[in-house]
Design an enzyme around this catalytic site. Structure first.
Site, PDB file in Angstrom:
ATOM      1  N   HIS A   1      50.217  22.965  44.077  1.00  0.00           N
ATOM      2  CA  HIS A   1      50.619  24.116  44.888  1.00  0.00           C
ATOM      3  C   HIS A   1      49.881  24.104  46.220  1.00  0.00           C
ATOM      4  O   HIS A   1      48.790  24.676  46.330  1.00  0.00           O
ATOM      5  CB  HIS A   1      50.297  25.405  44.142  1.00  0.00           C
ATOM      6  CG  HIS A   1      50.981  25.523  42.817  1.00  0.00           C
ATOM      7  ND1 HIS A   1      50.579  24.818  41.705  1.00  0.00           N
ATOM      8  CD2 HIS A   1      52.060  26.270  42.431  1.00  0.00           C
ATOM      9  CE1 HIS A   1      51.374  25.126  40.685  1.00  0.00           C
ATOM     10  NE2 HIS A   1      52.274  25.998  41.102  1.00  0.00           N
TER      11      HIS A   1
ATOM     12  N   GLY B   1      45.392  31.449  36.166  1.00  0.00           N
ATOM     13  CA  GLY B   1      46.701  30.797  36.130  1.00  0.00           C
ATOM     14  C   GLY B   1      47.701  31.789  35.563  1.00  0.00           C
ATOM     15  O   GLY B   1      48.721  32.071  36.197  1.00  0.00           O
TER      16      GLY B   1
ATOM     17  N   ASP C   1      51.022  38.066  45.383  1.00  0.00           N
ATOM     18  CA  ASP C   1      52.072  39.013  44.986  1.00  0.00           C
ATOM     19  C   ASP C   1      52.279  38.988  43.478  1.00  0.00           C
ATOM     20  O   ASP C   1      52.528  40.020  42.857  1.00  0.00           O
ATOM     21  CB  ASP C   1      53.394  38.626  45.673  1.00  0.00           C
ATOM     22  CG  ASP C   1      53.244  38.526  47.175  1.00  0.00           C
ATOM     23  OD1 ASP C   1      52.881  39.528  47.810  1.00  0.00           O
ATOM     24  OD2 ASP C   1      53.459  37.415  47.714  1.00  0.00           O
TER      25      ASP C   1
ATOM     26  N   ASN D   1      52.028  37.319  51.539  1.00  0.00           N
ATOM     27  CA  ASN D   1      52.865  36.341  52.243  1.00  0.00           C
ATOM     28  C   ASN D   1      54.354  36.567  52.029  1.00  0.00           C
ATOM     29  O   ASN D   1      55.191  35.822  52.553  1.00  0.00           O
ATOM     30  CB  ASN D   1      52.469  34.901  51.856  1.00  0.00           C
ATOM     31  CG  ASN D   1      52.643  34.625  50.371  1.00  0.00           C
ATOM     32  OD1 ASN D   1      53.300  35.389  49.661  1.00  0.00           O
ATOM     33  ND2 ASN D   1      52.057  33.540  49.894  1.00  0.00           N
TER      34      ASN D   1
ATOM     35  N   HIS E   1      55.465  26.583  47.909  1.00  0.00           N
ATOM     36  CA  HIS E   1      54.659  27.199  46.843  1.00  0.00           C
ATOM     37  C   HIS E   1      54.122  26.183  45.838  1.00  0.00           C
ATOM     38  O   HIS E   1      52.913  26.140  45.593  1.00  0.00           O
ATOM     39  CB  HIS E   1      55.484  28.256  46.096  1.00  0.00           C
ATOM     40  CG  HIS E   1      54.888  28.657  44.783  1.00  0.00           C
ATOM     41  ND1 HIS E   1      54.033  29.716  44.650  1.00  0.00           N
ATOM     42  CD2 HIS E   1      54.981  28.104  43.540  1.00  0.00           C
ATOM     43  CE1 HIS E   1      53.642  29.819  43.383  1.00  0.00           C
ATOM     44  NE2 HIS E   1      54.211  28.846  42.694  1.00  0.00           N
TER      45      HIS E   1
ATOM     46  N   ARG F   1      37.564  49.903   8.418  1.00  0.00           N
ATOM     47  CA  ARG F   1      37.288  50.420   9.773  1.00  0.00           C
ATOM     48  C   ARG F   1      36.008  51.256   9.756  1.00  0.00           C
ATOM     49  O   ARG F   1      35.229  51.239  10.709  1.00  0.00           O
ATOM     50  CB  ARG F   1      38.464  51.230  10.326  1.00  0.00           C
ATOM     51  CG  ARG F   1      38.747  52.491   9.583  1.00  0.00           C
ATOM     52  CD  ARG F   1      39.752  53.387  10.296  1.00  0.00           C
ATOM     53  NE  ARG F   1      40.153  54.492   9.438  1.00  0.00           N
ATOM     54  CZ  ARG F   1      40.755  55.586   9.842  1.00  0.00           C
ATOM     55  NH1 ARG F   1      41.042  55.745  11.111  1.00  0.00           N
ATOM     56  NH2 ARG F   1      41.090  56.530   8.998  1.00  0.00           N
TER      57      ARG F   1
ATOM     58  N   GLU G   1      45.770  48.130  26.535  1.00  0.00           N
ATOM     59  CA  GLU G   1      45.275  47.110  25.598  1.00  0.00           C
ATOM     60  C   GLU G   1      45.025  45.774  26.293  1.00  0.00           C
ATOM     61  O   GLU G   1      43.990  45.125  26.078  1.00  0.00           O
ATOM     62  CB  GLU G   1      46.267  46.932  24.435  1.00  0.00           C
ATOM     63  CG  GLU G   1      46.388  48.152  23.533  1.00  0.00           C
ATOM     64  CD  GLU G   1      47.301  49.236  24.104  1.00  0.00           C
ATOM     65  OE1 GLU G   1      47.991  48.972  25.122  1.00  0.00           O
ATOM     66  OE2 GLU G   1      47.331  50.349  23.546  1.00  0.00           O
TER      67      GLU G   1
ATOM     68  N   HIS H   1      43.892  49.700  11.299  1.00  0.00           N
ATOM     69  CA  HIS H   1      45.208  50.099  10.776  1.00  0.00           C
ATOM     70  C   HIS H   1      46.030  48.871  10.410  1.00  0.00           C
ATOM     71  O   HIS H   1      47.175  48.700  10.793  1.00  0.00           O
ATOM     72  CB  HIS H   1      45.934  51.022  11.753  1.00  0.00           C
ATOM     73  CG  HIS H   1      45.259  52.351  11.861  1.00  0.00           C
ATOM     74  ND1 HIS H   1      43.939  52.473  12.265  1.00  0.00           N
ATOM     75  CD2 HIS H   1      45.678  53.607  11.586  1.00  0.00           C
ATOM     76  CE1 HIS H   1      43.594  53.753  12.242  1.00  0.00           C
ATOM     77  NE2 HIS H   1      44.622  54.457  11.832  1.00  0.00           N
TER      78      HIS H   1
ATOM     79  N   ASP I   1      53.603  56.018  10.034  1.00  0.00           N
ATOM     80  CA  ASP I   1      54.097  55.830  11.395  1.00  0.00           C
ATOM     81  C   ASP I   1      55.345  54.949  11.487  1.00  0.00           C
ATOM     82  O   ASP I   1      56.015  54.938  12.496  1.00  0.00           O
ATOM     83  CB  ASP I   1      52.993  55.249  12.284  1.00  0.00           C
ATOM     84  CG  ASP I   1      51.988  56.315  12.691  1.00  0.00           C
ATOM     85  OD1 ASP I   1      52.415  57.453  12.930  1.00  0.00           O
ATOM     86  OD2 ASP I   1      50.785  56.006  12.761  1.00  0.00           O
TER      87      ASP I   1
ATOM     88  N   HIS J   1      54.678  50.571  13.903  1.00  0.00           N
ATOM     89  CA  HIS J   1      53.220  50.536  13.786  1.00  0.00           C
ATOM     90  C   HIS J   1      52.730  49.654  12.640  1.00  0.00           C
ATOM     91  O   HIS J   1      51.543  49.640  12.339  1.00  0.00           O
ATOM     92  CB  HIS J   1      52.678  51.962  13.594  1.00  0.00           C
ATOM     93  CG  HIS J   1      52.693  52.780  14.849  1.00  0.00           C
ATOM     94  ND1 HIS J   1      53.818  52.908  15.632  1.00  0.00           N
ATOM     95  CD2 HIS J   1      51.719  53.497  15.466  1.00  0.00           C
ATOM     96  CE1 HIS J   1      53.539  53.684  16.670  1.00  0.00           C
ATOM     97  NE2 HIS J   1      52.265  54.051  16.596  1.00  0.00           N
TER      98      HIS J   1
HETATM   99  C1  LIG Z   1      51.813  35.552  33.814  1.00  0.00           C
HETATM  100  C2  LIG Z   1      52.435  34.485  34.629  1.00  0.00           C
HETATM  101  N1  LIG Z   1      53.759  34.484  34.797  1.00  0.00           N
HETATM  102  C3  LIG Z   1      54.349  33.505  35.521  1.00  0.00           C
HETATM  103  C4  LIG Z   1      53.607  32.500  36.068  1.00  0.00           C
HETATM  104  C5  LIG Z   1      54.274  31.376  36.832  1.00  0.00           C
HETATM  105  N2  LIG Z   1      54.007  31.531  38.282  1.00  0.00           N
HETATM  106  C6  LIG Z   1      53.023  30.867  38.868  1.00  0.00           C
HETATM  107  S1  LIG Z   1      52.874  31.253  40.495  1.00  0.00           S
HETATM  108  C7  LIG Z   1      54.146  32.342  40.396  1.00  0.00           C
HETATM  109  C8  LIG Z   1      54.575  33.111  41.621  1.00  0.00           C
HETATM  110  C9  LIG Z   1      53.448  33.855  42.156  1.00  0.00           C
HETATM  111  O1  LIG Z   1      53.738  34.403  43.370  1.00  0.00           O
HETATM  112  P1  LIG Z   1      52.546  34.676  44.379  1.00  0.00           P
HETATM  113  O2  LIG Z   1      51.416  35.232  43.661  1.00  0.00           O
HETATM  114  O3  LIG Z   1      53.123  35.475  45.475  1.00  0.00           O
HETATM  115  O4  LIG Z   1      52.129  33.246  44.825  1.00  0.00           O
HETATM  116  P2  LIG Z   1      52.500  32.462  46.182  1.00  0.00           P
HETATM  117  O5  LIG Z   1      53.850  31.859  45.956  1.00  0.00           O
HETATM  118  O6  LIG Z   1      52.505  33.435  47.272  1.00  0.00           O
HETATM  119  O7  LIG Z   1      51.430  31.446  46.277  1.00  0.00           O
HETATM  120  C10 LIG Z   1      54.666  32.377  39.125  1.00  0.00           C
HETATM  121  C11 LIG Z   1      55.816  33.219  38.713  1.00  0.00           C
HETATM  122  C12 LIG Z   1      52.217  32.532  35.851  1.00  0.00           C
HETATM  123  N3  LIG Z   1      51.433  31.581  36.315  1.00  0.00           N
HETATM  124  N4  LIG Z   1      51.660  33.542  35.162  1.00  0.00           N
HETATM  125 MG   LIG Z   2      53.189  35.392  47.476  1.00  0.00          MG
END
Ligand SMILES: Cc1ncc(C[n+]2csc(CCOP(=O)(O)OP(=O)(O)O)c2C)c(N)n1
Ligand SMILES: [Mg+2]
Length: 722
Positions: free
Chosen positions: A38, A126, A167, A197, A273, A370, A423, A473, A481, A485
């Protein structure tokens, strides 16, 4: 600005850009060489990284474990090459050859940052959202440790937690859980940089991510610094200075960036990306940046500017001096501080445990596990001030509090966290606490909601963290429940997570043993699966504690030591197995009962021990109120499900009697509940029983004033009642 950091290097914009470009080009070249990775994020965040790492981050590359270092978390872990470039250039034990082996098996530069593999990587990231949640845990641990150990005139805990996030992290619900809690708890030393970005994998985010992020974080109680040009070092620097102003609000710095900045064709596109730029675009990027050097070639002068070795050593030496002064005034506290941050158990801990377990072994009252867990916490807490408990809003049910537990608030330290109904947030924050050091976190919820936290458990296991998950539980005796549950598949699915120790204790003694094992374990997390209903004490005295610590053991031997059948049971079904042994004896069958509170610990014993517990050629029956599948490994492969009338179990099970389980009552009526238990026949005639249920007589139940519950094909038990 932190002491010991040479500010002279944070000089002219052109120098800064050069240093940032070194990060960019190392990322580009490593991704090209690996033919995967990346490049976009490192190219987009390089200017921010340069400002933070050359001007502000307090760290010593020679000692990545220095307790008072700032923590840096790359929550958008796909941009791992940015972190590797930073670690390499500042002087960590990460030679250039390792960067050239990016993403290769056994390299120190795996595709996503892995704690324990690369020096300086604070947490494995990751899975998006977890890094920021870990960072919240780290900042929280820092705040609590400072509260506990700093003394007037002596500040030995004083560091920040910095996070890069994208993001993706912000879209993940987990970021809400953790950041909301960070605001409430006033984590003023947490500083996050948002890589705004406008791009994620599928393209421009307008179609799926239109939150007003600054207002969102303001609503959490964060200090938000908006509209920072993430490619203007001066603007970033100004934002940093604002973020460092004292206060108890965490800070979000919103940085407008361009993904793949510097790549003539791909900058600003999601194509930057997660794929190599390609040789043409990489060459064009070199030209556009005025980068005259070959692949992986960093000029010596630039390396010198990046090198943080001298400044880091000075900063750490100053701290060591402060610690020595502290030690001369507060010797006991200093020794305790050193022990705590090293993660060592106190001197005499095992002897104290032995005495405690000897006491527990004399207990004969039935007790819910518990409750037994709470008694264990009560016994352990005075021995282990590092225990940092909590619950995801189920304290009174999980029984995770103890007499001396004190709630942490924004204003005061303590040893108990009300995580709220979060959680996953709890699990990831606990992991951050464990990573930071100084504390052993534990946190509770219902077993059935362990699913919500699951990826946090998985990462705790991957990172070998001492996080302790208290899941109550469990199974029969849950209450009325209903199926939402009822944790039917949870014990089995948790056992599938490599390196997660899953304990399902059968009584107070086994619960104490599992707690001791959890706190003594230095190489991984533990999940404790605990009942709501009382379970009979199984006797056996203190020797049983040593046996239980082996994960599986002979609880009751067959007459003459020659079993016709071995009954393996866990948790609430151990008492049932003991009753079955008596019934079988009446029918002339000699049964041995094996209690197996932790299958992974049992599996780790040697083959002789395995044979001594589960003799070859003797039929085995496993009894667990849950899906049967995992037990095939002990009882054989050629199994088939054999329904068993639930009423037999209900009538026998102490839990049912104790909790007046309505469905049990229904079962006992003629023609009433048609719920079934299941069993599996094994290749050696072995069988496995598991709690299972088919449909209940809904009409009959309604008449009895009991809410109908849906029972699908999945095995479910019929426990209900208070
Ligand atoms: C929980 C999770 N879901 C999906 C992914 C796969 N994945 C890796 S990067 C990404 C997009 C992330 O977007 P952003 O954080 O904006 O990264 P940018 O492209 O701006 O570097 C996804 C969906 C992951 N690594 N973790
Ligand atoms: Mg991004």
């Amino acid at each position: 600005m932190h002491e010991g950091i040479d500010t002279a290097t944070a000089a002219r914009p052109a120098d800064r850009r050069m240093r940032a470009n070194a990060l960019r080009m190392l990322a580009v070249d490593a991704v090209e060489q690996a033919k995967s990775g990346h490049p976009g994020m490192p190219m987009g965040m390089a200017d921010i990284a340069e400002v933070l790492w050359t001007g502000y981050l307090k760290h010593n590359p020679a000692d990545p474990r220095w307790p008072d270092r700032d923590r840096f978390v790359l929550s958008n872990g796909h941009g791992s090459m940015l972190l590797y470039a930073l670690l390499h250039l500042t002087g960590y034990d990460l030679p250039l050859d390792e960067l050239k082996r990016f993403r290769q098996l056994h390299s120190k530069t795996p595709g996503h940052p892995e704690h324990g593999v690369t020096p300086g990587v604070e947490t494995t990231t990751g899975p998006l959202g977890q890094g920021i949640a870990n960072a919240v845990g780290m900042a929280l641990a820092e705040k609590l440790l400072a509260d506990e150990f700093n003394r007037p005139g002596h500040t030995i805990v004083d560091h920040r937690t910095f996070v890069f996030l994208g993001d993706g992290c912000l879209m993940e619900g987990l970021s809400h859980e953790a950041c909301s809690l960070a605001g409430t708890l006033g984590l003023g030393k947490l500083i996050a940089f948002w890589d705004d970005n406008g791009i994620s994998i599928d393209g421009h985010v307008q179609g799926w991510f239109t939150d007003d992020t600054p207002r969102r974080f303001e609503a959490y109680g964060w200090r938000v610094i908006r509209d920072v040009d993430g490619h203007d070092a001066e603007a970033i620097d100004a934002a940093m200075r604002q973020a460092l102003a004292p206060g108890n609000r965490p800070t979000l710095i919103c940085c407008k960036t361009v993904i793949g900045w510097g790549a003539p064709k791909l900058a600003g596109s999601h194509d930057a990306h997660g794929a190599p730029l390609g040789s043409d675009e990489a060459a064009a990027t070199r030209a556009a940046l005025g980068w005259r050097f070959g692949a992986f070639d960093i000029p010596a002068a630039l390396r010198q500017q990046w090198d943080a070795g001298a400044a880091g050593a000075i900063a750490q030496q100053r701290w060591e001096r402060r610690l020595a002064e502290y030690a001369s005034e507060h010797p006991a506290l200093a020794a305790e501080f050193r022990r705590r941050v090293a993660g060592e158990l106190p001197q005499g801990f095992s002897e104290n445990c032995r005495r405690w377990l000897a006491g527990v072994a004399t207990a004969s009252n039935p007790v819910a596990t518990r409750k037994a867990s709470q008694l264990a916490i009560e016994a352990l807490a005075p021995l282990l001030p590092e225990l940092l408990g909590g619950s995801a809003d189920l304290t009174g049910s999980n029984l995770t509090n103890w007499k001396a537990s004190r709630t942490v608030t924004a204003e005061q330290g303590g040893n108990y966290l009300h995580y709220g109904v979060r959680e996953f947030g709890m699990a990831a924050v606990m992991n951050g606490i464990a990573l930071h050091g100084g504390y052993v976190p534990f946190g509770g919820t219902f077993l059935v909601f362990s699913d919500y936290a699951r990826n946090g458990l998985r990462l705790a296991a991957l990172m070998r963290l001492r996080s302790i998950f208290v899941f109550t539980h469990d199974s029969i005796g849950l209450g009325e429940d209903g199926p939402t549950h009822q944790p039917v598949e949870h014990a089995a699915s948790l056992r599938l997570i490599p390196n997660l120790a899953v304990w399902r204790p059968c009584d107070q003694l086994e619960t104490a043993v599992s707690w001791r094992s959890a706190v003594e374990r230095r190489d991984g997390p533990t999940a404790l699966l605990l009942t709501r209903q009382n379970l009979a004490a199984q006797g056996g005295g203190a020797e049983r504690a040593a046996l239980a610590a082996r994960g599986g053991y002979v609880l009751a031997e067959a007459p003459g030591g020659r079993p016709d059948v071995v009954l393996i049971a866990t948790g609430s079904e151990v008492a049932l197995a003991m009753e079955a042994k008596e019934t079988l004896a009446e029918r002339g069958l000699a049964a041995r009962v094996v209690s197996m509170p932790c299958t992974s610990v049992f599996d780790a014993q040697d083959a002789d021990y395995h044979r001594s517990v589960l003799p070859q050629g003797v039929r085995c029956v496993a009894i667990e109120a849950a899906v049967p599948d995992p037990w095939r490994k002990y009882v054989g492969l050629e199994g088939r499900h054999r329904p068993r009338p639930l009423r037999r179990i209900c009538a026998r099970h102490g839990a049912v009697r104790a909790f007046r389980i309505h469905r049990g009552a229904c079962c006992r009526r003629r023609g009433g509940c048609r719920g079934k238990f299941q069993s599996i026949g094994g290749n050696n005639g072995a069988r496995l029983d598991a709690a299972a249920a088919r449909s209940c007589g809904g009409e009959r139940l309604r008449r009895a004033g009991i809410q109908r519950q849906q029972h699908g094909a999945d095995p479910r038990h019929h426990a209900g009642g208070r």
